[in-house]
Structures are given as structure tokens and as C-alpha cells.
Design an enzyme around this catalytic site. Sequence first.
Site, PDB file in Angstrom:
ATOM      1  N   GLU A 182      14.557 -15.392   0.219  1.00 28.14           N
ATOM      2  CA  GLU A 182      14.846 -16.500   1.124  1.00 28.14           C
ATOM      3  C   GLU A 182      13.949 -17.705   0.836  1.00 28.14           C
ATOM      4  OE1 GLU A 182      15.911 -13.565   4.940  1.00 28.14           O
ATOM      5  OE2 GLU A 182      14.224 -14.964   5.038  1.00 28.14           O
ATOM      6  N   ASP A 192       0.837  -1.198   0.000  1.00 25.02           N
ATOM      7  CA  ASP A 192       0.000   0.000   0.000  1.00 25.02           C
ATOM      8  C   ASP A 192       0.877   1.256   0.000  1.00 25.02           C
ATOM      9  OD1 ASP A 192      -2.757   1.124   0.366  1.00 25.02           O
ATOM     10  OD2 ASP A 192      -1.884   1.884   2.221  1.00 25.02           O
TER      11      ASP A 192
END
Length: 561
Positions: A260, A210
Site C-alpha cells: 500500500e 521475530d
Amino acid sequence: MASESVIAPAASWWRQAAVYQIYPRSFADANGDGIGDLRGIISRVPYLAGLGVDAVWLSPFYPSALADGGYDVADYRDVDPRIGTLDEFDQLVAVLHEAGIRVIVDIVPNHSSNDHAWFREALAAPKGSAARERYIFRDGLGANGELPPADWQAAFGGPAWEPVGDGQWYLHTFAKEQPDFNWDNREVRDDFLRTLRFWSDRGVDGFRVDVANLLVKDLPEVLPSRAELESMDRDSGKHPLMDRDEVHEVYAEWRAVFNEYSPPRTAVAEAWVDSPVRRAKYAAPTSLGQAFNFDLLTADFDPAQFRRIVTDNLAQSAATGSSSTWVLSNHDVTRHATRYGLPPLDGRKGVKQGVEWMLDGAPSDGVNLALGLARARAATLFLLALPGSAYLYQGEELGLHEVGDIPAEHRQDPAYHRSVGQPDWTYDGLGRDGCRVPLPWSATGSSFGFGPDGAHLPQPGWFGDVSVESQDAAPGSTLNLYREALRLRRELQAGESLEWDNVRSQDDVLAFARPGGWVSITNFGDAPATLPAGEVLLSSAPLEQGLLPGNSTAWLRAEAP
């Protein structure tokens, strides 16, 4: 935790995905309290699978006082108890993944709720405390700090600085219940990294960020005035409040977290920036990787505008190595079926135009409902034929129009309440509730199948005629147009290029070819247009003696030369 076993682990799944935005409070209500919930979404996963989307984007479902429709987050690592539990979230992810649908969640990093534990701690702490350093506090002006630090205006109207009673004020870019974080604070940065891992560990595939351009700020000791802010260059990366170059240091850390995981988690930036060069920074592979382009959403139904926008955005995505994003509606703007029935904007701002409706759904301010829907169907087929990802907003597959006749006492949007008597171009006095009305699933009932008993925003009587039940088996319905378009899109997509057909792209007609002989042709005018030779696969309106009607789009499989 959710399983990903039935979903191919391709790292590039997002590049041409069809993503369906769910506004959870208005999608489906399982427990009958009038508010959509996670169990309601779970119950509708077969509908989503039948629609043919590749992913869903969940707007905020976190604990919230709903000062801004859930974008005032009190806890970033939990579920609002009115919407569900963490266990139910895990069930939802598992069920969606089993259906082959990925999950994107909204992350709201510019501000928290004033109910957030950190902000409550900050209010209880003295000036200069570590607790206040997580947010943006400044001493007020005047003898006792009784005046705001600057004359800035919040996005929803009213002042952007709020007093706390001890001579200090805090900054809120949006509602006063949404205090801005201080992103120069290491503790803030580390906490959001924990949040990204928390949801990624639960099986989330990506994040919608956002107001991604607003996080990092540089506030001098003497703050500029509102007029000075408005005169500053927004394309330099040096504006004190928005789109600063340093924000990409934040997103580089986020990218490291995303990488990751296998496949890497994805992200898309909501970054309302003026320059394509600036927007491209958010789509860089070292940053968030993709950024919304809202250019079609702000355009008229006009072939020259559409062609320019597509050409420019494909060039931008090629420069970053990303893919473009295409969107016509979302939870913040007037639904495109209504926009296209209004007079042209002609380049003016105002994608959130207000509309008033009579109770029977007839327009009272010049909205041409039939024309708007025809153009919306045509624009959707145009969009779905483009290379890149397509973001669809819940209810657009039903051809829903904006609901404008919501009584003032039922409106929830702070943009409405703070602009009464002084509407600005952004929300035009009516706010965003009209595109957030709960969906109609059934032709009858107290909430048209949204839930067992009522809905948190009033639904108009005409919802029954456009409900899922009413359209489900109706040939040519907007719902079935979306289903077939998404099915064909998945079958036909190949490569990430297009070639404009300059022979047929004349006057009101715009045509392009995709790899594999897939052709899209849109007639933006009113008179029927000739179609190229080939097999017509789908049309947004019935052909007229082999001609493409005005305000419609057709897909063809071109004949070999």
C-alpha cells in the site's frame, strides 16, 4: 510524521543494504537512568552516518516488563516510557531519514507479554470466552486439570504450559511471561495489520519479523508428547508447532499492507528452519520478501564451509528473486570476535557458546582474543564483499568480544536464569547478556560514555581501550576498518553476482570477483598468501612484504588482462 524526502524512493533499496542493528536499551542513554533511549540514539545519528550504514534495525522499544529483553511486548503501538515517547520516535525517524538512513523495526507476532491488555482480559475471562480465543488455552489433564496438557518444554527451559488456576493452561513457546497468540483468530490477524500500518504511517521503512516460522499452529485434541514432537518431520510444512504452510497466508496479508506504500515497506524473516526450500518461502515476493540466512553465523572460520554457504544461499536467493542476507553477530548469539577465538564447532550446534572472563579481559577458558579479532575482521570484509544485504550488530564495528564475567545477580536473560544447573546447547548456561552489554563510547567515565551515570549491565574495565573515543582517530582500528569498508562497498557494489576465482581459491585461500573488477581474497590459514595483481583497496591486516597475512582479507581492484 517523519519525512522521506531526502531518501531515493527506490523500491529495491534493501537488496544490498548495510543494516545496523541497534539494541535500544544498550546503545546510548540520554537521561542517565542506565537504560538506552530514543534521545540517546538521536544523539548518535552523526556516528551512524559517519559509519556509512544504509539502514538501522531497532530491536523492540515497546512497553515491556523486560522478561525477555523487550521481546515480551505489552503494547505494540507505543514506546516504553523508559525509552521514550512516540513524539521522540517520530523525531528519530526524521533525523535518520535526513541523514539518508532507513528505519526497520522489530515486530514480535508469535507472543505478547502477559501484561498485554488482551492477556489480562483473558485471565479474567472464563473458559471458552472470546478473550481466551486470542491465545492458546487448553484444559489440563488429571481429575481437576492439575496436570499440563502435554510435557512440552519451553525454549528457555522449563515447561511450555502454564496453569491459570481454573483447570486451564496457556502455551508459551518462550518464557511464561510470553503467552503465544492464536493465529487462527481473525481478531489477532487484523490487529497486527493495524500495527503494521501504524508504524508504516510513521515513516518506518521495513520490519524484522521475530520467529516468523512459529506463528501458525495446529493442535489436535490429544496433544503429541515431547518425544513425538521431536521425531516429526520439520520440512513438510505440517509440523504442528512450526513452519506450517498456512503461515504464508498470514504473510500474504502483510505483503498486501506493505504494498500500500510507496516505496513498498520491506520485511525480513527470522525463520530458523532446517531446509533451504522452506526458508525460501519466507523470502518469496508474495510473502515477507527476505529471510535471514544464519549459515555464516553458525559456521567455523573455514574456507570450504564459507564457499559452500555462499554458493547455496546465492542459489536460494536467485530462485526466489530475493537477495541474500549475511550476518555474523546479533543480540542472540556470542559475538563473532569471541566465537572465532574458540575451538571449531566442526558442524556441531552451539553458536551461543558460553565464555568466562577474568576481570582484566584475559581469557580463562581457551579463548584466543587476538586470533578471534583477526578472524572477525577478515570475516567481516568477506561478508561485506558479498552480493546481498549485510546485517551488522552494534559494537561489532569496535571489535567487541563477548562479556562473560557478569555476576549472576546482574544477569537479565531468562535463558540464563532458567538454565542454571541444567544448561543446554542453546545457551550453555550463560545466556545472551554478554552480547547486550551497553556500548563504550568514551575511554573513561562511569559508563564509558554510554550515559551520564552507569549502565543497566556491568561493563568490563577493558571497554575503555576499545571505545569509540579510543578508536576514532587510530589508523587501522576496527572502527576505521568498518568505516572504510562500508564506504568502499557503497562505491564498488554493482550487480548481484560473484565469480569464484578457482585458481587462487586453493587450500586455505578463498577468492572471488564482483562486477567491475572488485576482488575479495581471504586467507583462512596461518601462512602468508600471494595476492593477485591489482590495486589493494583495503586489508583487514597490514600486508607482510606484499603478502596477505594469515586470518585476513583484502579487497583489490584487479588489473585488466
